[in-house]
Scaffold this motif. Structure first.
Motif, PDB file in Angstrom:
ATOM      1  N   GLY A  71      24.478   7.279  -3.628  1.00  0.00           N
ATOM      2  CA  GLY A  71      25.118   6.174  -2.926  1.00  0.00           C
ATOM      3  C   GLY A  71      24.135   5.497  -1.989  1.00  0.00           C
ATOM      4  N   SER A  72      24.640   4.888  -0.929  1.00  0.00           N
ATOM      5  CA  SER A  72      23.811   4.110  -0.007  1.00  0.00           C
ATOM      6  C   SER A  72      23.817   4.735   1.379  1.00  0.00           C
ATOM      7  CB  SER A  72      24.334   2.673   0.104  1.00  0.00           C
ATOM      8  OG  SER A  72      24.275   2.029  -1.145  1.00  0.00           O
ATOM      9  N   THR A  73      22.660   4.747   1.997  1.00  0.00           N
ATOM     10  CA  THR A  73      22.523   5.182   3.387  1.00  0.00           C
ATOM     11  C   THR A  73      22.012   3.991   4.178  1.00  0.00           C
ATOM     12  OG1 THR A  73      21.996   7.430   2.690  1.00  0.00           O
ATOM     13  CG2 THR A  73      21.395   6.818   4.936  1.00  0.00           C
ATOM     14  N   TYR A  74      22.720   3.631   5.250  1.00  0.00           N
ATOM     15  CA  TYR A  74      22.356   2.486   6.076  1.00  0.00           C
ATOM     16  C   TYR A  74      21.724   2.955   7.375  1.00  0.00           C
ATOM     17  CZ  TYR A  74      25.316  -0.196   2.925  1.00  0.00           C
ATOM     18  OH  TYR A  74      25.854  -0.794   1.815  1.00  0.00           O
ATOM     19  N   GLY A  75      20.822   2.155   7.904  1.00  0.00           N
ATOM     20  CA  GLY A  75      20.192   2.473   9.167  1.00  0.00           C
ATOM     21  C   GLY A  75      19.124   1.453   9.492  1.00  0.00           C
ATOM     22  N   THR A  76      18.317   1.761  10.478  1.00  0.00           N
ATOM     23  CA  THR A  76      17.173   0.924  10.829  1.00  0.00           C
ATOM     24  C   THR A  76      15.979   1.848  11.013  1.00  0.00           C
ATOM     25  OG1 THR A  76      18.573  -0.732  11.896  1.00  0.00           O
ATOM     26  CG2 THR A  76      16.240  -0.736  12.479  1.00  0.00           C
ATOM     27  N   TRP A  77      15.001   1.696  10.137  1.00  0.00           N
ATOM     28  CA  TRP A  77      13.806   2.535  10.153  1.00  0.00           C
ATOM     29  C   TRP A  77      12.600   1.606  10.226  1.00  0.00           C
ATOM     30  CZ3 TRP A  77      17.402   2.880   6.004  1.00  0.00           C
ATOM     31  CH2 TRP A  77      18.367   3.854   6.177  1.00  0.00           C
ATOM     32  N   THR A  78      11.947   1.597  11.357  1.00  0.00           N
ATOM     33  CA  THR A  78      10.838   0.661  11.577  1.00  0.00           C
ATOM     34  C   THR A  78       9.556   1.127  10.892  1.00  0.00           C
ATOM     35  OG1 THR A  78      10.226   1.762  13.635  1.00  0.00           O
ATOM     36  CG2 THR A  78      11.766  -0.080  13.807  1.00  0.00           C
ATOM     37  N   GLN A  79       8.682   0.156  10.667  1.00  0.00           N
ATOM     38  CA  GLN A  79       7.326   0.400  10.159  1.00  0.00           C
ATOM     39  C   GLN A  79       7.302   1.229   8.875  1.00  0.00           C
ATOM     40  OE1 GLN A  79       4.552  -0.962  11.798  1.00  0.00           O
ATOM     41  NE2 GLN A  79       6.049  -1.987  13.100  1.00  0.00           N
ATOM     42  N   ARG A  80       8.131   0.881   7.896  1.00  0.00           N
ATOM     43  CA  ARG A  80       8.182   1.641   6.640  1.00  0.00           C
ATOM     44  C   ARG A  80       7.067   1.223   5.704  1.00  0.00           C
ATOM     45  NH1 ARG A  80       9.407   5.912   7.570  1.00  0.00           N
ATOM     46  NH2 ARG A  80       8.840   5.142   9.599  1.00  0.00           N
ATOM     47  N   GLY A  81       6.543   2.201   5.016  1.00  0.00           N
ATOM     48  CA  GLY A  81       5.461   1.990   4.048  1.00  0.00           C
ATOM     49  C   GLY A  81       5.904   2.387   2.654  1.00  0.00           C
ATOM     50  N   THR A  82       5.177   3.291   2.019  1.00  0.00           N
ATOM     51  CA  THR A  82       5.452   3.655   0.635  1.00  0.00           C
ATOM     52  C   THR A  82       6.744   4.463   0.500  1.00  0.00           C
ATOM     53  OG1 THR A  82       3.077   3.653   0.196  1.00  0.00           O
ATOM     54  CG2 THR A  82       4.468   4.744  -1.420  1.00  0.00           C
ATOM     55  N   PHE A  83       7.515   4.094  -0.498  1.00  0.00           N
ATOM     56  CA  PHE A  83       8.823   4.680  -0.801  1.00  0.00           C
ATOM     57  C   PHE A  83       8.660   5.537  -2.053  1.00  0.00           C
ATOM     58  CE2 PHE A  83      12.981   4.385  -2.914  1.00  0.00           C
ATOM     59  CZ  PHE A  83      13.868   4.603  -1.872  1.00  0.00           C
ATOM     60  N   TYR A  84       8.869   6.842  -1.925  1.00  0.00           N
ATOM     61  CA  TYR A  84       8.685   7.776  -3.042  1.00  0.00           C
ATOM     62  C   TYR A  84      10.009   8.333  -3.523  1.00  0.00           C
ATOM     63  CZ  TYR A  84       3.649   8.107  -2.315  1.00  0.00           C
ATOM     64  OH  TYR A  84       2.308   7.827  -2.230  1.00  0.00           O
ATOM     65  N   SER A  85      10.117   8.523  -4.818  1.00  0.00           N
ATOM     66  CA  SER A  85      11.248   9.228  -5.407  1.00  0.00           C
ATOM     67  C   SER A  85      10.710  10.477  -6.084  1.00  0.00           C
ATOM     68  CB  SER A  85      11.954   8.347  -6.432  1.00  0.00           C
ATOM     69  OG  SER A  85      12.961   9.104  -7.070  1.00  0.00           O
ATOM     70  N   TYR A  86      11.133  11.615  -5.593  1.00  0.00           N
ATOM     71  CA  TYR A  86      10.668  12.881  -6.153  1.00  0.00           C
ATOM     72  C   TYR A  86      11.668  13.469  -7.147  1.00  0.00           C
ATOM     73  CZ  TYR A  86       7.186  12.649  -2.489  1.00  0.00           C
ATOM     74  OH  TYR A  86       6.155  12.239  -1.683  1.00  0.00           O
TER      75      TYR A  86
END
Length: 163
Positions: free
Chosen positions: A107-122
């Motif tokens: 599903g979806s998780t909402y929030g505020t996460w600053t300064q995001r870089g690479t997004f990995y799926s393991y």
């Protein structure tokens, strides 16, 4: 005509022919009106076929800038990251020492996460959503298990969708 003059003329004609050949337009890769490649569609098709991809997005528009196929050996993290240990999805900070955030479930998780870089799926199919300042954009490409998405600059994370 002497042999020397004859050779000079042949050399001159050859040089002109070579120059014309180099300057003349070629049909290969230069068709007028040819559409640019649709990297998003290509990446999606490859993932549907089981490829593991590293995808690079424009942080302002979400446009797929590039992608490359990677092997399973390249997706193993070199060390467990605080915040991502044991999670199937991890969104690392763009700059060190910004904390990575791990995500699990579906599903979806909402929030505020600053300064995001690479997004990995393991281990799950997932996509990031971020706000470049003009409203939330979600990646049109879902990264498959083992793949990743990088950004052209730091992103303000707003949502993570996991299938």
């Amino acid at each position: 005509m002497s042999l020397m003059n004859w050779l000079k003329r042949i050399s001159a004609v050859g040089a002109v022919a070579l120059l014309v050949g180099l300057l003349a337009p070629t049909a290969a890769h230069a068709e007028v009106g040819q559409d640019a490649p649709n990297l998003e569609a290509e990446a999606s098709t490859l993932q549907e076929q089981g490829a593991i991809l590293s995808i690079h997005l424009d942080v302002d528009t979400g446009e797929v800038l590039s992608y490359q196929e990677i092997s399973e050996e390249t997706i193993q993290p070199s060390a467990a990251q605080v915040g991502c240990s044991g999670t199937p999805v991890c969104w690392y900070g763009y700059y060190a020492p910004v904390q990575p955030y791990g995500f699990s479930g579906s599903g979806s998780t909402y929030g505020t996460w600053t300064q995001r870089g690479t997004f990995y799926s393991y281990g799950s199919s997932a996509r990031p959503c971020w706000d470049p300042g003009s409203g939330t954009i979600c990646s049109s490409v879902w990264v498959s298990a083992g793949g990743n998405i990088s950004f052209s600059g730091p992103a303000l994370g707003k949502r993570v969708d996991i299938a």
